[in-house]
Write a protein that holds these residues in place. Sequence first.
Motif, PDB file in Angstrom:
ATOM      1  N   CYS A  92      12.608   5.505  -1.649  1.00 50.49           N
ATOM      2  CA  CYS A  92      12.582   4.480  -0.575  1.00 50.49           C
ATOM      3  C   CYS A  92      11.685   3.561  -1.129  1.00 50.49           C
ATOM      4  O   CYS A  92      11.344   2.594  -0.247  1.00 50.49           O
ATOM      5  CB  CYS A  92      12.562   5.200   0.925  1.00 50.49           C
ATOM      6  SG  CYS A  92      13.670   5.673   1.486  1.00 50.49           S
ATOM      7  N   GLY A  93      10.922   3.478  -2.171  1.00 52.89           N
ATOM      8  CA  GLY A  93       9.884   2.328  -2.667  1.00 52.89           C
ATOM      9  C   GLY A  93       8.523   3.277  -2.396  1.00 52.89           C
ATOM     10  O   GLY A  93       7.554   2.824  -3.291  1.00 52.89           O
ATOM     11  N   LEU A  94       8.325   4.013  -1.624  1.00 44.63           N
ATOM     12  CA  LEU A  94       6.921   4.490  -1.518  1.00 44.63           C
ATOM     13  C   LEU A  94       6.406   5.640  -2.276  1.00 44.63           C
ATOM     14  O   LEU A  94       7.056   6.723  -2.286  1.00 44.63           O
ATOM     15  CB  LEU A  94       6.984   4.866  -0.009  1.00 44.63           C
ATOM     16  CG  LEU A  94       6.838   3.866   1.090  1.00 44.63           C
ATOM     17  CD1 LEU A  94       7.302   3.940   2.412  1.00 44.63           C
ATOM     18  CD2 LEU A  94       5.369   3.112   1.277  1.00 44.63           C
ATOM     19  N   GLN A  95       5.751   5.096  -3.413  1.00 47.62           N
ATOM     20  CA  GLN A  95       5.284   5.958  -4.430  1.00 47.62           C
ATOM     21  C   GLN A  95       4.102   6.532  -4.109  1.00 47.62           C
ATOM     22  O   GLN A  95       3.623   7.747  -4.542  1.00 47.62           O
ATOM     23  CB  GLN A  95       5.270   5.281  -5.599  1.00 47.62           C
ATOM     24  CG  GLN A  95       6.610   4.390  -6.164  1.00 47.62           C
ATOM     25  CD  GLN A  95       7.595   5.113  -6.397  1.00 47.62           C
ATOM     26  OE1 GLN A  95       7.598   6.293  -6.731  1.00 47.62           O
ATOM     27  NE2 GLN A  95       8.874   4.736  -6.198  1.00 47.62           N
ATOM     28  N   TYR A  96       3.087   5.909  -3.698  1.00 46.71           N
ATOM     29  CA  TYR A  96       1.652   6.247  -3.359  1.00 46.71           C
ATOM     30  C   TYR A  96       1.784   7.128  -1.819  1.00 46.71           C
ATOM     31  O   TYR A  96       1.435   6.340  -0.961  1.00 46.71           O
ATOM     32  CB  TYR A  96       0.763   5.103  -3.298  1.00 46.71           C
ATOM     33  CG  TYR A  96      -0.750   5.655  -3.522  1.00 46.71           C
ATOM     34  CD1 TYR A  96      -1.238   6.105  -4.641  1.00 46.71           C
ATOM     35  CD2 TYR A  96      -1.328   5.846  -2.245  1.00 46.71           C
ATOM     36  CE1 TYR A  96      -2.519   6.854  -4.406  1.00 46.71           C
ATOM     37  CE2 TYR A  96      -2.576   6.406  -2.202  1.00 46.71           C
ATOM     38  CZ  TYR A  96      -3.241   7.080  -3.401  1.00 46.71           C
ATOM     39  OH  TYR A  96      -4.488   7.559  -3.346  1.00 46.71           O
ATOM     40  N   VAL A  97       2.144   8.248  -2.137  1.00 51.33           N
ATOM     41  CA  VAL A  97       2.192   9.005  -0.694  1.00 51.33           C
ATOM     42  C   VAL A  97       1.351  10.347  -0.791  1.00 51.33           C
ATOM     43  O   VAL A  97       1.159  10.673  -1.884  1.00 51.33           O
ATOM     44  CB  VAL A  97       3.528   9.005  -0.297  1.00 51.33           C
ATOM     45  CG1 VAL A  97       4.434   8.067  -0.336  1.00 51.33           C
ATOM     46  CG2 VAL A  97       4.398  10.222  -1.421  1.00 51.33           C
ATOM     47  N   GLY A  98       0.934  10.941   0.249  1.00 54.12           N
ATOM     48  CA  GLY A  98       0.481  12.202   0.484  1.00 54.12           C
ATOM     49  C   GLY A  98       0.762  12.719   1.733  1.00 54.12           C
ATOM     50  O   GLY A  98       0.623  11.952   2.815  1.00 54.12           O
TER      51      GLY A  98
ATOM     52  N   GLY B 281       0.883  -1.230  -0.049  1.00 52.20           N
ATOM     53  CA  GLY B 281      -0.093   0.193  -0.049  1.00 52.20           C
ATOM     54  C   GLY B 281       0.815   1.172  -0.157  1.00 52.20           C
ATOM     55  O   GLY B 281       2.131   1.124  -0.252  1.00 52.20           O
ATOM     56  N   GLY B 282       0.166   2.231   0.121  1.00 54.08           N
ATOM     57  CA  GLY B 282       0.829   3.596   0.135  1.00 54.08           C
ATOM     58  C   GLY B 282       0.921   4.060   1.589  1.00 54.08           C
ATOM     59  O   GLY B 282       0.684   3.290   2.524  1.00 54.08           O
ATOM     60  N   ILE B 283       1.283   5.313   1.762  1.00 54.90           N
ATOM     61  CA  ILE B 283       1.316   5.983   3.149  1.00 54.90           C
ATOM     62  C   ILE B 283       0.827   7.499   2.956  1.00 54.90           C
ATOM     63  O   ILE B 283       0.922   8.115   1.989  1.00 54.90           O
ATOM     64  CB  ILE B 283       2.696   5.901   3.905  1.00 54.90           C
ATOM     65  CG1 ILE B 283       3.540   6.969   3.146  1.00 54.90           C
ATOM     66  CG2 ILE B 283       3.022   4.961   4.171  1.00 54.90           C
ATOM     67  CD1 ILE B 283       4.734   7.449   4.009  1.00 54.90           C
TER      68      ILE B 283
ATOM     69  N   PRO C  40       0.580  11.546  -5.660  1.00 63.17           N
ATOM     70  CA  PRO C  40      -0.138  10.714  -6.074  1.00 63.17           C
ATOM     71  C   PRO C  40      -1.413  10.488  -4.904  1.00 63.17           C
ATOM     72  O   PRO C  40      -2.561  10.394  -5.460  1.00 63.17           O
ATOM     73  CB  PRO C  40       0.865   9.563  -5.565  1.00 63.17           C
ATOM     74  CG  PRO C  40       2.043   9.833  -5.936  1.00 63.17           C
ATOM     75  CD  PRO C  40       2.064  11.234  -5.610  1.00 63.17           C
ATOM     76  N   LEU C  41      -1.298  10.561  -3.720  1.00 66.14           N
ATOM     77  CA  LEU C  41      -2.428  10.634  -2.809  1.00 66.14           C
ATOM     78  C   LEU C  41      -2.922  12.119  -2.578  1.00 66.14           C
ATOM     79  O   LEU C  41      -1.925  12.755  -2.234  1.00 66.14           O
ATOM     80  CB  LEU C  41      -2.074   9.932  -1.635  1.00 66.14           C
ATOM     81  CG  LEU C  41      -3.037  10.159  -0.327  1.00 66.14           C
ATOM     82  CD1 LEU C  41      -4.527   9.669  -0.592  1.00 66.14           C
ATOM     83  CD2 LEU C  41      -2.548   9.479   0.971  1.00 66.14           C
TER      84      LEU C  41
END
Length: 649
Positions: free
Chosen positions: A430-436, A403-405, A462-463
Amino acid sequence: MVKKYKFGKHFNTDAVVVDIKEDVAENLPYFRVLNVENEIVFKGLLSEGDRVYGLGENSGRLNRIGKIYINYNTDNSFHSLNSKSMYGSHNFFVLDGKTKYGFFFDSPGRVVFDMARTNRAVIDVSVQNAVTLYVLTGDTVYGIVKEFLQIIGKSFVPPLWAFGFMQSRWGYKNERDIREVVEGYKKAGIPIDSVCMDIDYMDRYMDFTVNKKRFPDLAGFVHDMKAQGIKLVPIIDAGVKAKKGYSVDDEGIKLGYFCLDKNGKPFEGAVWPGFAHFPDFLRPEVRKWFGEKFKFLTDMGLDGFWIDMNEPSIFFTRDDLKKFMYKFNKIPGEDGRYETKGVRTSNYKGFYHNADGINTVHHDVHNMYGYEMARSAGEYLNTLPQRYLLFSRSSYIGSHRYGGIWTGDNASNWENLEIFLKQLPSLNMCGLQYVGSDIGGFSLNTTRELLLRWLALGVFTPLMRNHAANTAKHQECYLFENLEDFRSVIGLRYMLLPYIYSEYVKAVLSGEPLVKPLAFMYSDDKIAVKCEDELMFGNEVIIAPFYKKGEKTRKVYLPEDMLQIDYAYGKLSETKVSKGEHLITADVGEVVFFIRDKKCIPIGVFCRNTEELDYDKLKLFGNGKEYKLYKDDGYTKNISKKNIVIMKK
Ligand code: GLC
């Protein structure tokens, strides 16, 4: 090239998904290793001008030199650029100078990075007990970052609707409140795709329950909202209310699935539902058990979730209560708040996991808890026929596969907007693409100007979620004056969405960060490598967000000739600009961005939500000849390069 070195007893975090050859510790390059009382210390010498990028969610500058960072997941909502610990820990950084390295300190406990703060010429990393250190080498830092993304596995891809605008607030109590929000946006003509449901939808903050008075027919409501193009996104917390007769708690006790205290009894800590038990997410059977509980919600047609309080956040324990002799209510008031003044504590040495059959104190594996909770949910949600949305508050490297964060509780001030501007690329690498981040700020009261500028950065995040605390003034966009500014900025998100989605998926497929510092692409440009407040979005665009109060003009540095796009109220104008420094001007309803030379991007027309996106109306902007567009139905799990079509001018 990647090598790994082990120090102390190895703990398997599953952060790295490929087999890497182990080398003997004596061969470790760059660092000198010292064993100091319960700690392993790595000391590396810096040369003049060396820069460091990475460390994920940490607050501070893009170039991490000059600060101490304590990676120990923390629920502390007062962040500044000086904060040392955040909700997630991402122990990867690249050293950019004459020598170039990537280092990933894979260690589930507390890790302290003294990035030349104490001694200007030394990087000092202290790890408790054990670490597997991955060392990456290559000719360029960008190459090293790409290699790192290969070894930690591909990022998850949420459904297309999760890239639309999302409204949230702690305090939407019932169906009526949510309908009002949707109506508010629709009447104002501001696009929206989803609304989050915070803890108020549950029965007394118990996971996997619904308050029937507030939501008499949640499945029907979900269905009805979907028919209007709106997805609902409920929250699930880590702590399971400790209560006899509540099936999730009863089962967890019976199966022995909760973390234990020093006496071997299920550990209890107070969170929103009052005293709660904490699933031992480090165990695969517990992850499976808890993950399958989401079926209660997915059966109602829900396919998007946020998971919270998973550092885990613990307000106080029974021992704390005894110690402090505080008065408290077993169930928090209607506003979900406790009288916790003075009793908020971490207590991470007071409970235990059964990690690979070994009784392990939580403190030693603390940073993995949120990650393992995301894995629990993600592993179940992955069994659904279509893609899901999931974002977590706490995370570790590896979380991105599930998931994202979001970056947790921030505040409505300009400093917090700047913090996020730097977190975004650091997380992506660091890999976390779906962030907001919570757009507008979570605590305190936002202002129209702050919200609009934060939304403008949100266009490239993204988020994209506006979220606020129950104590903050309402900050739904339609409540402000001059709504055309909000329509304009959020409208741009939808006009750019085919590009944003395409770049996101292509970044995942090729193992590149979506958003990156200019230093990664223009490594020989002495000014670009120092640039702290411009970012590359995808492979074609540079953004230069406005993040200072009252600022309508700002300086930008362009590392090459570019096409400047001035956007306002649905209209775009293009100007050729040359490499070098420029001033740009944008009022709060306007956004400026740049397209790289010989590149172009697709831009569509204004629409009200992702269901209305019209790919036939896309036009290419920029002076390139073609664009490789990734496009699918927005739900398929079959994400492949085959879905890329070439758009020609
Ligand atoms: C935590 C979350 C916040 C949420 C609140 C109530 O503070 O970070 O986003 O609104 O809990 O659930």
